[in-house]
Motif scaffolding. Structure first.
Motif, PDB file in Angstrom:
ATOM      1  N   ASN A 164       0.829  -1.214   0.000  1.00  0.00           N
ATOM      2  CA  ASN A 164       0.000   0.000   0.000  1.00  0.00           C
ATOM      3  C   ASN A 164       0.859   1.259   0.000  1.00  0.00           C
ATOM      4  N   LEU A 199       1.046   4.103  -2.745  1.00  0.00           N
ATOM      5  CA  LEU A 199       0.859   5.495  -2.321  1.00  0.00           C
ATOM      6  C   LEU A 199       1.943   6.389  -2.927  1.00  0.00           C
ATOM      7  N   ILE A 226      -5.592   5.903   0.092  1.00  0.00           N
ATOM      8  CA  ILE A 226      -4.764   4.802   0.610  1.00  0.00           C
ATOM      9  C   ILE A 226      -4.282   5.116   2.015  1.00  0.00           C
ATOM     10  N   GLU A 232      -7.064   4.580   4.400  1.00  0.00           N
ATOM     11  CA  GLU A 232      -7.297   3.142   4.612  1.00  0.00           C
ATOM     12  C   GLU A 232      -6.278   2.576   5.592  1.00  0.00           C
TER      13      GLU A 232
END
Length: 339
Positions: A219, A223, A238, A241
């Motif tokens: 992730n 990003l 992101i 999250e």
């Protein structure tokens, strides 16, 4: 000997008496051993024709004793010995005494009724050792290297075709990015996607976003990709999250710093004329990750990357000393980075 030639010999009914499997691509190594197993014996014979040893716990003599023992009710047997660290420079279990002289003698006259497979979890062998030279001389050493970005893309497309679906709009590259190029993860995700889209279906970027699980590291990797390409809305989604998953902002900042450090290393190695594969070996990354980092690094010069690393070091200190709210500090850094 390379894996393709070894597999060709196995398919022709000419397996070598000994294989030494090594390298970073463990999925391909397991595939190779499975093909060898299927070629040598039927599933119902494996209980008494297949032996497995762990050389971090069992001495080499036990493996060779088994290899020299005649098989029961089958023409050939397979002996697999993992963690064969004595082929590398790694430290071994001091309590075990592996008799390499006996292995040297065995290699000169291997049992005709047995195929022995040594596996080692290492990218390289110690070629200064006589036993390694002996195995290379008899073409028994089989490397399983990480696939290049091009080979990885071809592998994914071929596997998707076998499963009966295709990719559209850069979805294949997106899948590789989300899994970090790990073949084991890719294989599992491809199976999942095939069930979702069905025979003759198409996997779109939206499907990949919906189905493919991503680690925190992946992730953060994505990003950074979004920030570099000025996709701020996606980047902050992101980040949100990650925070909802209760990821520590300091950890996220640390992973961002790691990615920029990789970009800086790639930039510097590229100036020295290193190829993508050489960079991957030098840094200890998958070649696909190096390819992505190369693309990201093109947006910055070395001085800019060095300044970003300095800013991240300052942010880390401010977070840890309470001089700035962790989430706010992270958000402000990303906004400055995008600007």
């Amino acid at each position: 000997m390379d894996a393709k030639r070894a597999l060709k010999d196995i398919a022709a009914g000419r397996p070598a008496p000994v294989y030494l499997c090594y390298g970073p691509e463990k999925y391909k190594m397991r595939e190779f051993i499975q093909v060898l197993t299927d070629a040598l014996m039927e599933p119902e014979d494996r209980e008494f024709a297949l032996s497995k040893f762990d050389l971090s716990e069992i001495p080499l003599t036990s493996v060779l004793d088994d290899a020299e023992t005649l098989p029961f009710m089958v023409p050939k047997k397979l002996v697999i010995a993992k963690n064969a660290l004595f082929f590398t420079g790694a430290k071994e279990n001091a309590k075990l005494d592996h008799n390499l002289d006996r292995l040297t003698a065995y290699l000169k006259s291997p049992a005709e009724h047995t195929v022995v497979v040594f596996t080692v979890d290492a990218d390289k062998l110690d070629e200064r050792k006589k036993i390694v030279k002996a195995l290379k001389d008899m073409e028994a050493a089989v490397p399983f290297l990480s696939l290049s970005p091009e080979e990885l893309t071809q592998w994914v497309a071929k596997r998707a075709s076998q499963l009966g679906f295709t990719f559209t709009g850069g979805a294949a590259d997106q899948l590789i990015l989300y899994t970090g190029g790990n073949l084991q993860s890719l294989s599992a995700e491809l199976e999942k996607i095939s069930l979702f889209v069905g025979a003759g279906g198409e996997a779109t970027p939206a499907v990949i976003d919906q189905l493919v699980a991503r680690s925190t590291e992946q992730n953060v990797f994505i990003l950074i990709e979004d920030i570099v390409n000025v996709r701020l809305d996606r980047a902050f989604v992101i980040l949100e999250e990650l925070l909802k998953q209760r990821e520590e902002p300091i950890k996220i900042a640390s992973l961002i710093a790691r990615q920029f450090r990789i970009m800086l290393q790639v930039k510097e190695l590229g100036k020295q004329g290193y190829s993508g594969q050489q960079m991957a070996s030098q840094i200890g990354l998958h070649p696909f990750a190096v390819k992505v980092a190369e693309g990201q690094a093109r947006k910055y010069d070395i001085d800019k990357l060095s300044r970003i690393m300095g800013e991240l070091a300052d942010l880390d200190l401010q977070m840890k000393t309470g001089k700035i709210d962790k989430v706010l500090g992270l958000e402000l850094f990303l906004l400055r980075l995008a600007a």
